[in-house]
Design a protein around this motif. Sequence first.
Motif, PDB file in Angstrom:
ATOM      1  N   GLY A   6      42.498  67.700 111.385  1.00 19.23           N
ATOM      2  CA  GLY A   6      41.325  67.491 112.213  1.00 19.23           C
ATOM      3  C   GLY A   6      40.669  68.795 112.612  1.00 19.23           C
TER       4      GLY A   6
ATOM      5  N   GLU B  17      36.667  60.253 106.700  1.00 16.01           N
ATOM      6  CA  GLU B  17      37.871  59.551 107.156  1.00 16.01           C
ATOM      7  C   GLU B  17      38.660  58.994 105.975  1.00 16.01           C
TER       8      GLU B  17
ATOM      9  N   LYS C  24      46.771  55.454 112.974  1.00 15.77           N
ATOM     10  CA  LYS C  24      46.444  55.782 114.351  1.00 15.77           C
ATOM     11  C   LYS C  24      46.188  54.509 115.147  1.00 15.77           C
TER      12      LYS C  24
ATOM     13  N   LEU D  83      40.656  61.834 104.760  1.00 15.50           N
ATOM     14  CA  LEU D  83      41.751  62.089 105.696  1.00 15.50           C
ATOM     15  C   LEU D  83      42.893  61.108 105.486  1.00 15.50           C
TER      16      LEU D  83
ATOM     17  N   CYS E 116      42.596  62.171 115.398  1.00 12.86           N
ATOM     18  CA  CYS E 116      43.755  62.860 114.836  1.00 12.86           C
ATOM     19  C   CYS E 116      44.834  63.130 115.880  1.00 12.86           C
TER      20      CYS E 116
ATOM     21  N   PHE F 185      48.277  65.807 111.369  1.00 13.17           N
ATOM     22  CA  PHE F 185      46.985  65.191 111.662  1.00 13.17           C
ATOM     23  C   PHE F 185      46.070  66.129 112.469  1.00 13.17           C
TER      24      PHE F 185
END
Length: 338
Positions: free
Chosen positions: A90, A243, A278, A246, A113, A86
């Motif tokens: 990021g 996002e 997260k 991601l 992240c 992560f």
Amino acid sequence: MTRRRSFPPPWLPVDGYLLALLGTVGLAVLLPASGAGATVAESAATAVVAVLFFLYGARLSTRETLDGLRHWRLHLTVLGCTFLVFPLLGFAARALVPTVLTPGLYTGFLFLCLVPSTIQSSIAFTSMARGNVPAAICAGSFSSLAGIVLTPLLAAALLGGGAGGLSADSVLRIALQLLAPFLLGQLLRPRLGGFLVRRKRILGYVDRGSILLVVYAAFSQGMVAGIWHLVTPGRLALLLAAEAVLLAVMLTLTWYGAGRLGFGRADRIAIQFAGSKKSLAAGLPMASVLFGPHASLAVLPLMLFHQLQLMTCAALAKRRARDPEPAPAAPAKGSVTA
């Protein structure tokens, strides 16, 4: 007997707590705390952050944590996704500045992240998908425990001045507001454990209410400082798109990567849901400590990602639940059985 209506209704794919968060943001926009009110709000937010981490420490079973260490391969995989993959993604997103993300939004994107994984939703989605629930419990707990130390240190190292740097003052603030209450909770767990179990539902409301106060204080500071003039609807749309990419990358990597590492279906499900999400509950209090007056802009990407992951993972868990039962197979070395 009339049936109680749930809010939000089941057909609306929005988390009810997110609606409360958005309402709190709206209140801060319309009636931001300023002057003496801002001082009171900031002091209260600082206090509830300490209370939150005390409760985290008091509720996390030390024995379960130590017993779960024997499943080291699975837990190292989740920790690697959370605190290595992560952050690398990021950091790579820096290439999106300034065309897609403003410097302020990128700081928040990178911060999301760095925060630990969720516990409750990872367990719920793993259970829904017929995955390895004990593994999800341990992996989420380990991630939260590691995040107490790793998230502030990674933020200080990668975000530099935006998170206070690696100064002695920032380390002291982290220790006093996050680590010390957590350790105190661990020490008092033998005496408080039974009480916390009996009051679990009430304490859940305390948790959520405390986070709402943190959000109100952070966004009030942002309104007073005028930082919201820097965020346009177009920028928010681009942030949400970044996002979404991601999340898609992490869901793909955790599923197929776990398969390449030899984990069975149940373990792969636990790794996918624990390693791709997260924690808003852990990230918001940390951001208030690390970013101070700039916390409102820093937590915006995390709030958006939270809702995105809930909607996406809920749909994915339902799809996984419809998969045919796999043929029995010997579990991979170091994995756990459901």
